[in-house]
Design a protein around this motif. Sequence first.
Motif, PDB file in Angstrom:
ATOM      1  N   GLU A 172      41.854  10.801  48.450  1.00 51.71           N
ATOM      2  CA  GLU A 172      42.570  10.279  48.744  1.00 51.71           C
ATOM      3  C   GLU A 172      42.880   8.920  46.700  1.00 51.71           C
ATOM      4  OE1 GLU A 172      40.665   7.496  52.508  1.00 51.71           O
ATOM      5  OE2 GLU A 172      40.071   8.902  50.968  1.00 51.71           O
ATOM      6  N   HIS A 173      42.484   8.422  46.605  1.00 51.29           N
ATOM      7  CA  HIS A 173      42.512   7.345  45.897  1.00 51.29           C
ATOM      8  C   HIS A 173      42.807   8.249  44.699  1.00 51.29           C
ATOM      9  CE1 HIS A 173      40.640   4.990  48.512  1.00 51.29           C
ATOM     10  NE2 HIS A 173      39.221   5.313  49.181  1.00 51.29           N
ATOM     11  N   ASN A 227      42.241   0.391  44.339  1.00 56.47           N
ATOM     12  CA  ASN A 227      40.899   0.094  45.294  1.00 56.47           C
ATOM     13  C   ASN A 227      39.710  -0.758  45.352  1.00 56.47           C
ATOM     14  OD1 ASN A 227      39.158   1.231  47.031  1.00 56.47           O
ATOM     15  ND2 ASN A 227      40.737   1.916  47.796  1.00 56.47           N
ATOM     16  N   THR A 241      36.663  -0.656  45.930  1.00 54.17           N
ATOM     17  CA  THR A 241      35.841   0.405  46.411  1.00 54.17           C
ATOM     18  C   THR A 241      35.858   1.028  44.503  1.00 54.17           C
ATOM     19  OG1 THR A 241      35.756   1.601  48.490  1.00 54.17           O
ATOM     20  CG2 THR A 241      34.826   2.832  46.987  1.00 54.17           C
ATOM     21  N   PHE A 264      30.538   4.553  49.837  1.00 58.59           N
ATOM     22  CA  PHE A 264      31.557   5.743  49.663  1.00 58.59           C
ATOM     23  C   PHE A 264      31.030   6.994  49.290  1.00 58.59           C
ATOM     24  CE2 PHE A 264      34.247   7.795  46.218  1.00 58.59           C
ATOM     25  CZ  PHE A 264      34.860   8.165  46.625  1.00 58.59           C
TER      26      PHE A 264
HETATM   27  C1  LIG Z   1      39.435   1.343  49.135  1.00 59.34           C
HETATM   28  O1  LIG Z   1      38.809   2.665  49.173  1.00 59.34           O
HETATM   29  C2  LIG Z   1      37.454   2.901  50.139  1.00 59.34           C
HETATM   30  C3  LIG Z   1      37.228   4.391  50.312  1.00 59.34           C
HETATM   31  O2  LIG Z   1      37.619   5.433  51.184  1.00 59.34           O
HETATM   32  C4  LIG Z   1      38.172   2.600  52.234  1.00 59.34           C
HETATM   33  O3  LIG Z   1      37.386   2.695  52.848  1.00 59.34           O
HETATM   34  C5  LIG Z   1      39.610   1.529  51.849  1.00 59.34           C
HETATM   35  O4  LIG Z   1      39.877   1.382  53.504  1.00 59.34           O
HETATM   36  C6  LIG Z   1      40.299   0.863  50.719  1.00 59.34           C
HETATM   37  N1  LIG Z   1      41.095   0.458  50.857  1.00 59.34           N
HETATM   38  C7  LIG Z   1      42.250   0.054  50.683  1.00 59.34           C
HETATM   39  C8  LIG Z   1      42.832  -1.928  50.231  1.00 59.34           C
HETATM   40  O5  LIG Z   1      43.199   0.730  50.695  1.00 59.34           O
END
Ligand SMILES: *[C@@H]1O[C@H](CO)[C@@H](O)[C@H](O)[C@H]1NC(C)=O
Length: 583
Positions: A202-203, A239, A241, A284
């Motif tokens: 998703e990222h 993001n 992560t 992750f």
């Molecule tokens: C960033 O990615 C992590 C791992 O997939 C997820 O758990 C987290 O909610 C995300 N943070 C934001 C701010 O979207």
Amino acid sequence: MYFHIVLIGVTITTLYLIRYILLPKPLRGIPHHSSSARRFLGDIPAIKAHIKRTNGSPITFFNFTVESLKSPIAQVFLKPLGMPVILLSDFREARSLLMLRKDFDRSPALGDLLSGLVPDHHIHLKTGAKWKAQRQLVQDVMTPSHLNEVAGPAVLQKTIDLLNLWTIKSKIAVGRPWNAAADLRLMSLDVMLAFAFGPELEHSATSPTLDAVAGLQGTFEEYTSASDEPINFPEERINATLQAMLDLAATVMELHGSPVPSLHWAYLNFKPRIKNAKMLKDQFIIEQLKQGVERLDRATGDQPRVSCAVDQMIIRERILADREGREPQLLSRVMMDELFGFVFAGNETTATTICWGLKFLSDNRNAQEKLRVALHESLTEARGQKRNPTVHEILHARVPYLDATIEEVLRRAGTSPFVDRQAIRDTQILGHHLPRGTVVLCLLSGPSMWSPGFHVDENKRYGARSKTSDDVEDRGNKSWPTEDISTFKPERWLIPRVRGDGNHEGTHNEQFDPRAGPQLAFGLGPRGCYGRRLVYLEMRILFTLLVWRFELMKCPTSLSGYGTVLRATNEPEQCFLRLRAIS
Ligand SMILES: *[C@@H]1O[C@H](CO)[C@@H](O)[C@H](O)[C@H]1NC(C)=O
Ligand code: HEM
Ligand SMILES: *[C@@H]1O[C@H](CO)[C@@H](O)[C@H](O)[C@H]1NC(C)=O
Ligand SMILES: *[C@@H]1O[C@H](CO)[C@@H](O)[C@H](O)[C@H]1NC(C)=O
Ligand SMILES: *[C@@H]1O[C@H](CO)[C@@H](O)[C@H](O)[C@H]1NC(C)=O
């Protein structure tokens, strides 16, 4: 009185002894800067002075050293009390060192830097059973079928994200240049994430910036004539992560030059910032592995559908465990580190190489136009239908000039500053004795690579008396004509076409020869770069679509320098891009 004389004598002797212990100990017969041998700090002050004088880097200092000593081999003193480090700038000898010699292995330099980040990655194992087993675990993702069927479409998608970003930027910029380095970093990270964890992740590192830049349209005033002033586009936060992974990789760069990297890591591991970043990264990756297991267990049919490296590694680990009669270790440190390896090994290296490629194509319009013509001639269907070529078309087209361009970008980028090995026993090189533990750096941008090589006595070469295979000899013997060895010239990788392999007649009377001359971009031999095939895939897709959709215009001279900065890789100081969309 007598006592005093003894005392003075003892003091002087002690001082001499201390001085002797502290001064560098040059290896006999190997050229070096004599002034450096008389300093406790060896070459370090000379390197600092060189960087200041020439705006260079430690790498240009190494080149300067072999050039000024007029020798294919030299030694430098980089660490107080440390052993001398050998510089080797002769492709043929480097080639036999990397491909044939069992008395050299991976040097600790690389491994130590990464020890705290990925302790169980195969990059810092000595060549042996454990290294082999771990390479086996990751071997499937570099097979042609995985690359073409699985990685290709994922890479395409991320490349298109980048080109869409550039379409918008070029519209807003109307002929003004911008710094492309950050864009390439985002794409490169996205490509590696998609490769490792699947395109469905998703990222995306690119999309926040893409959205932000898209929102700018119409807000910039239009420039009727092209200005040379670069535009500063916004960079968006990514993001947390993903950012943690970037921060960890950046930490590796901070460790460059640290006397004892493993201690330095132990210290860093106490810092909340690093602890937190590592925790996010580990969570992750574990999550991705768990999802992979679920995905595979859900899959029906005889062949599970594989979407990324996670899937391939789980399948392989299960096979290996089965064969060895043990439980599969699907969430082990090894699995996690090998996966993160894609991100740290593939991210900066590829971004840097592509940056160099953009510069070369912008500044060599002739080569760029030849590449475009070659692509048009090979991808006739896409051209006729006025659309982008598909990933299948790109990967299966025969375009020798494209292969040659990629190979030449790799050669002239000099992304990896050197390829290093360590002597694992007392041995020799070019007739000089090397004690066990000596590190040899093979230079990628020195004599015999980017400038004419020095004479080497044939009798002193490795294997001079024994008969090595003709093939190895023959390849190592090839070299570029001295007058254009330093220029960017894809044609050097093309040779007259050997007839009789099918019916590709017509204009293609040249073929690509990857062995046409010296190349060390990926190292060589069993410890050569494991990711090279992925790099070729990525560069093939990006360069094809880039040149298909845009004309790369020359940037102003003040933004087109060829200075380098040594971070983890040898980066161009300036990476500006000025694009004009092709309608
Ligand atoms: C960033 O990615 C992590 C791992 O997939 C997820 O758990 C987290 O909610 C995300 N943070 C934001 C701010 O979207
Ligand atoms: C343009 C991009 C790249 C360049 C220039 C590059 C260059 C290199 C070089 C010079 C080495 C050392 C080789 C040797 O010692 O003989 C190396 C090793 C390695 N590279 Fe790359 N690399 C690139 C991209 C990648 C990618 C995309 C990956 C992973 C997907 C990768 C993974 C590795 C690994 C794992 C090793 C260590 C192999 C071993 O020790 O057995 N590299 N690379
Ligand atoms: C290496 O040194 C030579 C001679 O000083 C110089 O012409 C060349 O540009 C240098 N190359 C690099 C990569 O620094
Ligand atoms: C990716 O490369 C860029 C430099 O090109 C660097 O700033 C960043 O930290 C790297 N990230 C990772 C995860 O390696
Ligand atoms: C390689 O070149 C050297 C001289 O440059 C020559 O002595 C040697 O025989 C050559 N080897 C092969 C296999 O052509």
